[in-house]
Design a protein around this motif. Structure first.
Motif, PDB file in Angstrom:
ATOM      1  N   LYS A   1       0.729  -1.218  -0.012  1.00 37.10           N
ATOM      2  CA  LYS A   1      -0.091   0.055   0.034  1.00 37.10           C
ATOM      3  C   LYS A   1       1.056   1.201   0.054  1.00 37.10           C
TER       4      LYS A   1
ATOM      5  N   GLU B   1     -10.438   2.185   1.705  1.00 39.81           N
ATOM      6  CA  GLU B   1      -9.119   2.776   2.157  1.00 39.81           C
ATOM      7  C   GLU B   1      -8.168   3.151   1.128  1.00 39.81           C
TER       8      GLU B   1
ATOM      9  N   PRO C   1      -4.526   4.181   0.922  1.00 35.54           N
ATOM     10  CA  PRO C   1      -3.200   4.857   1.801  1.00 35.54           C
ATOM     11  C   PRO C   1      -2.443   6.009   1.199  1.00 35.54           C
TER      12      PRO C   1
END
Length: 460
Positions: free
Chosen positions: A236, A393, A395
Protein backbone atom coordinates in the motif's frame (compact mmCIF):
# COMPACT_ATOMS: atom_id res chain seq x y z
CA UNK A 1 1.67 -23.23 -2.45
CA UNK A 2 -1.50 -21.17 -2.88
CA UNK A 3 -0.28 -17.65 -2.08
CA UNK A 4 2.49 -15.29 -3.17
CA UNK A 5 5.24 -14.52 -0.67
CA UNK A 6 5.90 -10.80 0.02
CA UNK A 7 9.68 -10.65 -0.40
CA UNK A 8 10.35 -7.47 -2.44
CA UNK A 9 11.38 -4.32 -0.57
CA UNK A 10 11.20 -0.70 -1.76
CA UNK A 11 14.63 -0.85 -3.44
CA UNK A 12 13.70 -4.05 -5.30
CA UNK A 13 10.38 -2.58 -6.46
CA UNK A 14 12.02 0.68 -7.57
CA UNK A 15 14.65 -1.23 -9.53
CA UNK A 16 11.90 -3.24 -11.23
CA UNK A 17 10.27 0.03 -12.35
CA UNK A 18 13.54 1.52 -13.62
CA UNK A 19 14.89 -1.74 -15.00
CA UNK A 20 11.74 -2.49 -16.99
CA UNK A 21 11.76 0.99 -18.52
CA UNK A 22 15.40 1.07 -19.62
CA UNK A 23 15.94 -1.41 -22.43
CA UNK A 24 17.45 -0.50 -25.78
CA UNK A 25 15.19 2.42 -26.72
CA UNK A 26 17.22 5.26 -25.20
CA UNK A 27 20.23 4.13 -27.24
CA UNK A 28 18.34 4.16 -30.55
CA UNK A 29 15.03 6.06 -30.87
CA UNK A 30 16.44 9.60 -30.71
CA UNK A 31 17.49 9.18 -34.36
CA UNK A 32 13.89 8.72 -35.51
CA UNK A 33 12.65 11.49 -33.20
CA UNK A 34 15.21 13.88 -34.72
CA UNK A 35 14.14 12.96 -38.24
CA UNK A 36 10.56 13.80 -37.30
CA UNK A 37 11.15 17.11 -35.48
CA UNK A 38 14.46 18.32 -36.91
CA UNK A 39 15.64 20.50 -34.02
CA UNK A 40 17.25 20.19 -30.60
CA UNK A 41 14.49 22.09 -28.81
CA UNK A 42 11.77 19.79 -30.09
CA UNK A 43 13.90 16.68 -29.55
CA UNK A 44 14.30 17.51 -25.86
CA UNK A 45 10.67 18.67 -25.59
CA UNK A 46 9.42 15.31 -26.92
CA UNK A 47 11.38 13.54 -24.18
CA UNK A 48 10.23 16.08 -21.59
CA UNK A 49 6.55 15.68 -22.54
CA UNK A 50 6.89 11.89 -22.44
CA UNK A 51 8.63 12.07 -19.08
CA UNK A 52 5.93 14.34 -17.67
CA UNK A 53 3.18 12.03 -18.93
CA UNK A 54 4.93 8.96 -17.54
CA UNK A 55 5.57 10.52 -14.13
CA UNK A 56 2.00 11.85 -13.95
CA UNK A 57 0.57 8.43 -14.80
CA UNK A 58 2.86 6.71 -12.29
CA UNK A 59 1.82 9.08 -9.49
CA UNK A 60 -1.82 8.42 -10.37
CA UNK A 61 -1.31 4.65 -10.37
CA UNK A 62 0.02 4.93 -6.83
CA UNK A 63 -3.54 5.41 -5.58
CA UNK A 64 -4.75 2.35 -7.47
CA UNK A 65 -1.84 0.28 -6.19
CA UNK A 66 -2.76 1.12 -2.61
CA UNK A 67 -6.45 0.47 -3.27
CA UNK A 68 -5.84 -2.97 -4.84
CA UNK A 69 -2.54 -4.26 -3.39
CA UNK A 70 -2.64 -7.62 -5.14
CA UNK A 71 -1.27 -9.33 -8.24
CA UNK A 72 -2.62 -8.24 -11.61
CA UNK A 73 -2.09 -4.48 -11.59
CA UNK A 74 -3.68 -2.67 -14.50
CA UNK A 75 -5.88 -5.65 -15.39
CA UNK A 76 -7.40 -5.50 -11.88
CA UNK A 77 -7.80 -1.70 -11.95
CA UNK A 78 -9.71 -1.78 -15.25
CA UNK A 79 -11.89 -4.69 -14.16
CA UNK A 80 -12.81 -3.02 -10.87
CA UNK A 81 -13.39 0.45 -12.31
CA UNK A 82 -15.32 -0.65 -15.41
CA UNK A 83 -16.16 -4.31 -16.01
CA UNK A 84 -14.52 -7.72 -16.59
CA UNK A 85 -14.66 -7.28 -20.40
CA UNK A 86 -12.43 -4.20 -20.39
CA UNK A 87 -10.03 -5.88 -17.98
CA UNK A 88 -9.89 -8.90 -20.27
CA UNK A 89 -9.25 -6.78 -23.38
CA UNK A 90 -6.26 -5.28 -21.63
CA UNK A 91 -5.02 -8.71 -20.54
CA UNK A 92 -5.61 -10.08 -24.05
CA UNK A 93 -3.62 -7.24 -25.68
CA UNK A 94 -0.98 -7.60 -22.99
CA UNK A 95 -0.45 -11.30 -23.68
CA UNK A 96 -0.77 -11.26 -27.47
CA UNK A 97 1.45 -8.24 -28.15
CA UNK A 98 2.25 -5.67 -25.47
CA UNK A 99 4.32 -7.85 -23.12
CA UNK A 100 5.33 -10.83 -25.23
CA UNK A 101 6.38 -8.81 -28.29
CA UNK A 102 8.30 -6.42 -26.02
CA UNK A 103 10.14 -9.38 -24.48
CA UNK A 104 10.96 -10.57 -28.01
CA UNK A 105 12.17 -7.14 -29.14
CA UNK A 106 14.38 -6.69 -26.09
CA UNK A 107 15.73 -10.22 -26.51
CA UNK A 108 16.66 -9.60 -30.13
CA UNK A 109 18.28 -6.28 -29.16
CA UNK A 110 20.41 -8.21 -26.65
CA UNK A 111 21.45 -10.65 -29.37
CA UNK A 112 22.31 -7.88 -31.86
CA UNK A 113 24.60 -6.02 -29.49
CA UNK A 114 26.14 -9.24 -28.20
CA UNK A 115 27.30 -9.75 -31.79
CA UNK A 116 29.50 -6.67 -31.42
CA UNK A 117 31.49 -8.37 -28.66
CA UNK A 118 31.24 -11.91 -30.01
CA UNK A 119 30.93 -11.67 -33.83
CA UNK A 120 30.83 -15.45 -34.19
CA UNK A 121 27.38 -15.54 -32.65
CA UNK A 122 25.87 -13.24 -35.27
CA UNK A 123 22.58 -11.41 -34.70
CA UNK A 124 20.98 -14.71 -33.82
CA UNK A 125 17.30 -15.12 -33.00
CA UNK A 126 18.37 -18.39 -31.40
CA UNK A 127 20.44 -16.43 -28.88
CA UNK A 128 17.47 -14.14 -28.19
CA UNK A 129 15.26 -17.15 -27.49
CA UNK A 130 17.96 -18.79 -25.36
CA UNK A 131 18.15 -15.68 -23.15
CA UNK A 132 14.36 -15.59 -22.77
CA UNK A 133 14.34 -19.27 -21.81
CA UNK A 134 17.21 -18.77 -19.33
CA UNK A 135 15.51 -15.81 -17.63
CA UNK A 136 12.21 -17.67 -17.53
CA UNK A 137 13.91 -20.62 -15.84
CA UNK A 138 15.57 -18.33 -13.27
CA UNK A 139 12.20 -16.79 -12.45
CA UNK A 140 10.55 -20.19 -12.01
CA UNK A 141 12.96 -20.79 -9.11
CA UNK A 142 11.27 -18.13 -7.01
CA UNK A 143 10.93 -14.36 -6.84
CA UNK A 144 14.09 -14.02 -4.74
CA UNK A 145 16.22 -15.27 -7.64
CA UNK A 146 14.57 -12.84 -10.02
CA UNK A 147 14.76 -9.87 -7.65
CA UNK A 148 18.47 -10.33 -6.89
CA UNK A 149 19.28 -10.42 -10.59
CA UNK A 150 16.99 -7.46 -11.32
CA UNK A 151 18.27 -5.19 -8.55
CA UNK A 152 21.94 -5.95 -9.26
CA UNK A 153 21.68 -5.42 -13.01
CA UNK A 154 19.53 -2.28 -12.77
CA UNK A 155 21.90 -0.58 -10.32
CA UNK A 156 24.79 -1.53 -12.62
CA UNK A 157 23.17 -0.10 -15.74
CA UNK A 158 22.04 3.09 -13.98
CA UNK A 159 25.59 3.73 -12.76
CA UNK A 160 26.92 2.92 -16.24
CA UNK A 161 24.44 5.28 -17.92
CA UNK A 162 25.25 8.11 -15.55
CA UNK A 163 28.93 7.43 -16.21
CA UNK A 164 28.39 7.57 -19.99
CA UNK A 165 26.46 10.82 -19.64
CA UNK A 166 29.18 12.34 -17.44
CA UNK A 167 31.97 11.39 -19.88
CA UNK A 168 29.88 12.70 -22.78
CA UNK A 169 29.22 16.05 -21.16
CA UNK A 170 32.91 16.32 -20.29
CA UNK A 171 33.70 15.77 -24.00
CA UNK A 172 31.06 18.30 -25.15
CA UNK A 173 31.94 20.23 -28.29
CA UNK A 174 31.03 23.91 -27.89
CA UNK A 175 30.77 24.53 -31.62
CA UNK A 176 28.40 21.58 -32.12
CA UNK A 177 26.31 22.61 -29.12
CA UNK A 178 25.99 26.19 -30.41
CA UNK A 179 25.13 25.03 -33.94
CA UNK A 180 22.45 22.64 -32.63
CA UNK A 181 20.80 25.45 -30.68
CA UNK A 182 20.68 27.69 -33.76
CA UNK A 183 17.05 27.53 -34.86
CA UNK A 184 16.35 25.25 -31.90
CA UNK A 185 12.56 25.58 -32.20
CA UNK A 186 12.24 25.26 -35.97
CA UNK A 187 10.00 22.19 -36.30
CA UNK A 188 10.66 20.35 -39.57
CA UNK A 189 11.50 16.99 -41.04
CA UNK A 190 15.19 16.09 -41.35
CA UNK A 191 16.10 13.07 -43.45
CA UNK A 192 19.15 10.89 -42.91
CA UNK A 193 20.68 12.50 -46.01
CA UNK A 194 20.12 16.03 -44.71
CA UNK A 195 17.01 16.94 -46.69
CA UNK A 196 14.74 19.38 -44.81
CA UNK A 197 10.94 19.14 -45.12
CA UNK A 198 8.64 21.89 -43.89
CA UNK A 199 5.35 21.17 -42.10
CA UNK A 200 2.00 22.88 -42.22
CA UNK A 201 1.00 23.97 -38.68
CA UNK A 202 -1.44 21.11 -37.97
CA UNK A 203 0.71 18.50 -39.69
CA UNK A 204 3.58 19.59 -37.42
CA UNK A 205 1.61 18.29 -34.44
CA UNK A 206 1.24 14.98 -36.24
CA UNK A 207 5.03 14.85 -36.60
CA UNK A 208 5.43 15.41 -32.86
CA UNK A 209 2.96 12.59 -32.16
CA UNK A 210 4.86 10.28 -34.51
CA UNK A 211 8.11 11.23 -32.76
CA UNK A 212 6.59 10.39 -29.39
CA UNK A 213 5.91 6.81 -30.47
CA UNK A 214 9.59 6.09 -29.89
CA UNK A 215 9.90 7.96 -26.60
CA UNK A 216 6.70 6.40 -25.23
CA UNK A 217 7.90 2.91 -26.19
CA UNK A 218 11.21 3.63 -24.44
CA UNK A 219 9.37 4.83 -21.32
CA UNK A 220 6.80 2.05 -21.18
CA UNK A 221 6.56 -0.90 -18.77
CA UNK A 222 6.98 1.32 -15.67
CA UNK A 223 3.66 -0.05 -14.37
CA UNK A 224 4.86 -3.67 -14.41
CA UNK A 225 5.62 -3.39 -10.70
CA UNK A 226 1.87 -3.24 -10.02
CA UNK A 227 1.51 -6.75 -11.46
CA UNK A 228 3.57 -8.20 -8.62
CA UNK A 229 1.88 -6.29 -5.78
CA UNK A 230 1.23 -9.56 -3.96
CA UNK A 231 4.99 -10.09 -3.59
CA UNK A 232 5.89 -6.58 -2.39
CA UNK A 233 6.32 -5.82 1.29
CA UNK A 234 3.92 -3.15 2.53
CA UNK A 235 2.43 -2.75 -0.98
CA UNK A 236 0.00 0.00 0.00
CA UNK A 237 2.98 2.30 0.56
CA UNK A 238 5.82 0.85 -1.47
CA UNK A 239 4.06 0.52 -4.83
CA UNK A 240 3.37 4.27 -4.96
CA UNK A 241 6.90 5.13 -3.82
CA UNK A 242 8.51 2.73 -6.29
CA UNK A 243 6.44 4.12 -9.18
CA UNK A 244 7.35 7.71 -8.34
CA UNK A 245 11.04 7.10 -7.65
CA UNK A 246 11.59 4.73 -10.58
CA UNK A 247 9.94 6.91 -13.23
CA UNK A 248 11.64 10.06 -11.90
CA UNK A 249 15.09 8.43 -12.08
CA UNK A 250 14.54 7.17 -15.63
CA UNK A 251 13.11 10.50 -16.82
CA UNK A 252 16.27 12.22 -15.52
CA UNK A 253 18.47 9.63 -17.27
CA UNK A 254 16.63 9.99 -20.58
CA UNK A 255 16.72 13.79 -20.64
CA UNK A 256 20.39 13.84 -19.61
CA UNK A 257 21.31 11.27 -22.26
CA UNK A 258 19.72 13.36 -25.00
CA UNK A 259 21.44 16.51 -23.77
CA UNK A 260 24.69 14.54 -23.96
CA UNK A 261 23.94 13.32 -27.50
CA UNK A 262 23.36 16.87 -28.71
CA UNK A 263 26.53 18.07 -26.97
CA UNK A 264 28.80 15.71 -28.93
CA UNK A 265 26.89 15.11 -32.19
CA UNK A 266 25.37 17.50 -34.75
CA UNK A 267 21.66 16.96 -35.35
CA UNK A 268 22.43 15.54 -38.77
CA UNK A 269 24.74 13.01 -37.14
CA UNK A 270 21.93 11.93 -34.81
CA UNK A 271 19.41 11.66 -37.66
CA UNK A 272 21.79 9.63 -39.83
CA UNK A 273 23.29 7.34 -37.18
CA UNK A 274 23.94 3.89 -38.67
CA UNK A 275 20.95 1.64 -37.96
CA UNK A 276 19.73 4.45 -35.64
CA UNK A 277 22.40 3.53 -33.07
CA UNK A 278 22.85 7.05 -31.73
CA UNK A 279 24.58 5.91 -28.53
CA UNK A 280 27.17 3.97 -30.55
CA UNK A 281 27.94 7.03 -32.69
CA UNK A 282 28.20 9.23 -29.61
CA UNK A 283 30.44 6.73 -27.79
CA UNK A 284 32.82 6.61 -30.76
CA UNK A 285 33.22 10.38 -30.47
CA UNK A 286 33.67 10.23 -26.68
CA UNK A 287 35.89 7.14 -26.34
CA UNK A 288 37.26 6.59 -29.85
CA UNK A 289 37.02 3.22 -31.67
CA UNK A 290 36.55 1.38 -28.38
CA UNK A 291 33.30 3.24 -27.80
CA UNK A 292 31.37 0.69 -29.83
CA UNK A 293 32.37 -2.09 -27.47
CA UNK A 294 31.53 0.01 -24.40
CA UNK A 295 28.00 0.70 -25.65
CA UNK A 296 27.53 -2.88 -26.79
CA UNK A 297 28.37 -4.09 -23.28
CA UNK A 298 26.09 -1.48 -21.70
CA UNK A 299 23.17 -2.42 -23.94
CA UNK A 300 23.75 -6.12 -23.26
CA UNK A 301 23.47 -5.45 -19.52
CA UNK A 302 20.51 -3.12 -20.03
CA UNK A 303 18.45 -5.44 -22.22
CA UNK A 304 19.27 -8.51 -20.10
CA UNK A 305 18.00 -6.77 -16.96
CA UNK A 306 15.02 -5.25 -18.74
CA UNK A 307 13.86 -8.65 -19.98
CA UNK A 308 14.26 -10.19 -16.55
CA UNK A 309 11.86 -7.61 -15.12
CA UNK A 310 9.39 -8.01 -17.98
CA UNK A 311 9.36 -11.79 -17.64
CA UNK A 312 9.06 -11.68 -13.85
CA UNK A 313 6.09 -9.27 -13.86
CA UNK A 314 4.12 -10.33 -16.93
CA UNK A 315 3.20 -13.82 -15.77
CA UNK A 316 1.36 -12.40 -12.74
CA UNK A 317 -1.27 -10.84 -15.03
CA UNK A 318 -2.11 -14.19 -16.63
CA UNK A 319 -2.21 -15.75 -13.16
CA UNK A 320 -4.81 -13.23 -11.98
CA UNK A 321 -6.86 -13.60 -15.17
CA UNK A 322 -6.90 -17.38 -14.66
CA UNK A 323 -8.15 -16.89 -11.11
CA UNK A 324 -11.07 -14.97 -12.64
CA UNK A 325 -11.75 -17.81 -15.09
CA UNK A 326 -10.54 -15.76 -18.07
CA UNK A 327 -7.31 -17.57 -18.97
CA UNK A 328 -5.88 -21.08 -19.08
CA UNK A 329 -6.64 -22.67 -15.72
CA UNK A 330 -3.08 -23.87 -15.12
CA UNK A 331 -1.73 -20.32 -15.30
CA UNK A 332 -3.57 -19.71 -12.03
CA UNK A 333 -1.41 -22.23 -10.13
CA UNK A 334 1.78 -21.53 -8.17
CA UNK A 335 4.69 -23.96 -7.96
CA UNK A 336 6.59 -24.93 -4.81
CA UNK A 337 8.58 -21.68 -5.08
CA UNK A 338 5.33 -19.66 -4.96
CA UNK A 339 5.55 -18.41 -8.56
CA UNK A 340 3.19 -19.06 -11.52
CA UNK A 341 5.53 -21.43 -13.39
CA UNK A 342 3.10 -22.48 -16.13
CA UNK A 343 2.26 -18.83 -16.85
CA UNK A 344 5.97 -18.06 -17.10
CA UNK A 345 6.62 -20.85 -19.62
CA UNK A 346 3.51 -19.97 -21.66
CA UNK A 347 4.74 -16.38 -21.88
CA UNK A 348 8.18 -17.71 -22.87
CA UNK A 349 6.74 -19.77 -25.73
CA UNK A 350 4.71 -16.85 -27.10
CA UNK A 351 7.63 -14.40 -26.84
CA UNK A 352 9.92 -16.91 -28.56
CA UNK A 353 7.41 -17.23 -31.39
CA UNK A 354 7.52 -13.44 -31.84
CA UNK A 355 11.33 -13.66 -32.04
CA UNK A 356 11.07 -16.15 -34.89
CA UNK A 357 8.38 -14.13 -36.69
CA UNK A 358 10.47 -10.97 -36.90
CA UNK A 359 7.28 -8.88 -36.78
CA UNK A 360 7.45 -7.74 -33.16
CA UNK A 361 9.07 -4.38 -34.03
CA UNK A 362 6.28 -3.36 -36.39
CA UNK A 363 3.61 -4.37 -33.90
CA UNK A 364 5.25 -2.52 -31.03
CA UNK A 365 5.28 0.69 -33.08
CA UNK A 366 1.63 0.14 -33.86
CA UNK A 367 0.55 -0.71 -30.32
CA UNK A 368 1.52 2.68 -28.80
CA UNK A 369 -1.97 3.97 -29.52
CA UNK A 370 -3.55 1.11 -27.57
CA UNK A 371 -1.06 1.34 -24.70
CA UNK A 372 -1.77 5.05 -24.15
CA UNK A 373 -5.49 4.36 -24.55
CA UNK A 374 -5.43 1.84 -21.71
CA UNK A 375 -3.38 4.24 -19.58
CA UNK A 376 -6.04 6.93 -20.07
CA UNK A 377 -8.86 4.53 -19.21
CA UNK A 378 -7.01 3.38 -16.10
CA UNK A 379 -6.37 6.92 -14.88
CA UNK A 380 -10.00 7.84 -15.61
CA UNK A 381 -10.84 4.85 -13.44
CA UNK A 382 -9.56 6.81 -10.42
CA UNK A 383 -12.49 9.21 -10.80
CA UNK A 384 -14.93 6.31 -11.24
CA UNK A 385 -13.63 4.41 -8.22
CA UNK A 386 -13.79 7.49 -6.00
CA UNK A 387 -17.49 7.64 -6.77
CA UNK A 388 -18.12 3.89 -6.61
CA UNK A 389 -16.06 3.31 -3.48
CA UNK A 390 -15.84 6.62 -1.62
CA UNK A 391 -15.16 4.96 1.75
CA UNK A 392 -12.48 2.52 0.57
CA UNK A 393 -9.09 2.79 2.26
CA UNK A 394 -6.67 4.84 0.13
CA UNK A 395 -3.26 4.87 1.85
CA UNK A 396 -1.91 6.95 -1.04
CA UNK A 397 -3.89 9.38 -3.18
CA UNK A 398 -3.14 10.43 -6.74
CA UNK A 399 -0.72 13.37 -6.66
CA UNK A 400 -2.23 16.55 -8.10
CA UNK A 401 -5.74 15.07 -8.28
CA UNK A 402 -7.83 16.03 -10.20
CA UNK A 403 -5.63 18.40 -12.23
CA UNK A 404 -2.73 16.10 -13.15
CA UNK A 405 -4.88 13.05 -14.02
CA UNK A 406 -7.13 15.24 -16.20
CA UNK A 407 -4.06 16.79 -17.84
CA UNK A 408 -2.68 13.34 -18.63
CA UNK A 409 -5.98 12.27 -20.18
CA UNK A 410 -6.10 15.43 -22.34
CA UNK A 411 -2.50 14.93 -23.48
CA UNK A 412 -3.19 11.26 -24.19
CA UNK A 413 -6.31 12.12 -26.21
CA UNK A 414 -4.30 14.65 -28.22
CA UNK A 415 -1.56 12.10 -28.90
CA UNK A 416 -4.01 9.37 -29.95
CA UNK A 417 -6.12 11.76 -32.03
CA UNK A 418 -3.10 12.99 -33.97
CA UNK A 419 -1.98 9.43 -34.64
CA UNK A 420 -5.43 8.55 -35.98
CA UNK A 421 -5.37 11.50 -38.38
CA UNK A 422 -1.73 11.64 -39.45
CA UNK A 423 -0.26 8.20 -38.75
CA UNK A 424 -3.12 5.70 -39.12
CA UNK A 425 -0.67 2.82 -39.53
CA UNK A 426 0.21 3.35 -35.85
CA UNK A 427 -3.42 2.89 -34.80
CA UNK A 428 -5.49 0.33 -36.69
CA UNK A 429 -3.34 -2.80 -36.12
CA UNK A 430 -3.40 -2.29 -32.34
CA UNK A 431 -7.15 -1.62 -32.39
CA UNK A 432 -7.82 -4.75 -34.43
CA UNK A 433 -5.76 -6.92 -32.08
CA UNK A 434 -7.57 -5.47 -29.07
CA UNK A 435 -11.06 -5.80 -30.57
CA UNK A 436 -10.39 -9.42 -31.55
CA UNK A 437 -10.41 -10.04 -27.82
CA UNK A 438 -14.17 -9.35 -27.61
CA UNK A 439 -15.34 -12.64 -29.21
CA UNK A 440 -12.55 -14.45 -27.35
CA UNK A 441 -13.87 -13.04 -24.06
CA UNK A 442 -17.40 -14.32 -24.65
CA UNK A 443 -16.10 -17.69 -25.83
CA UNK A 444 -13.98 -18.06 -22.68
CA UNK A 445 -16.88 -17.00 -20.47
CA UNK A 446 -19.17 -19.55 -22.13
CA UNK A 447 -16.58 -22.29 -21.68
CA UNK A 448 -16.11 -21.35 -18.02
CA UNK A 449 -19.86 -21.43 -17.37
CA UNK A 450 -20.12 -24.78 -19.12
CA UNK A 451 -17.36 -26.19 -16.92
CA UNK A 452 -19.17 -24.92 -13.81
CA UNK A 453 -22.33 -26.65 -14.96
CA UNK A 454 -20.60 -29.96 -15.63
CA UNK A 455 -18.84 -30.13 -12.27
CA UNK A 456 -21.98 -30.57 -10.12
CA UNK A 457 -23.39 -33.14 -12.56
CA UNK A 458 -20.17 -35.13 -12.37
CA UNK A 459 -20.32 -35.03 -8.59
CA UNK A 460 -23.79 -36.53 -8.64
Amino acid sequence: MSEFKPSLGLLDATMIVAGNMIGSGIFIVSADITRNVGSIGWLLLVWLITGFMTLTAALSYGELGGLFPKAGGQYVYLKEAYNPLLGFLYGWSFFTVIQTATIAAVGVAFAKFTAYLFPGLGESKTLAIAVIVLLTFINTRGVRSGKLLQTTITITKLLSLFGLIAFGLAAANGAIWKANWTGAWHLHGLSATGQVTGYLPIAALGAVAAAMVGSIFSSDSWHNVTFIAGEIKNPKRNIALALGLGTAIVTLVYLSANVMYTAVLPLQGIASAEKDRVAVTAAQVIFGPGGTMIIALLIMVSTFGCNNGLILAGARVYYTMAKDGLFFRRTGELNRHSVPEFALWLQCIFASAWCLSGKYGDLLDMISFVVVGFYMLTIAGIFILRRKRPDAERPVRAVGYPVLPVLYILMGLTFCGLLIVYKPRFTWPGLIITLLGIPVYYFVRRQAKGAEGVAPAAAN
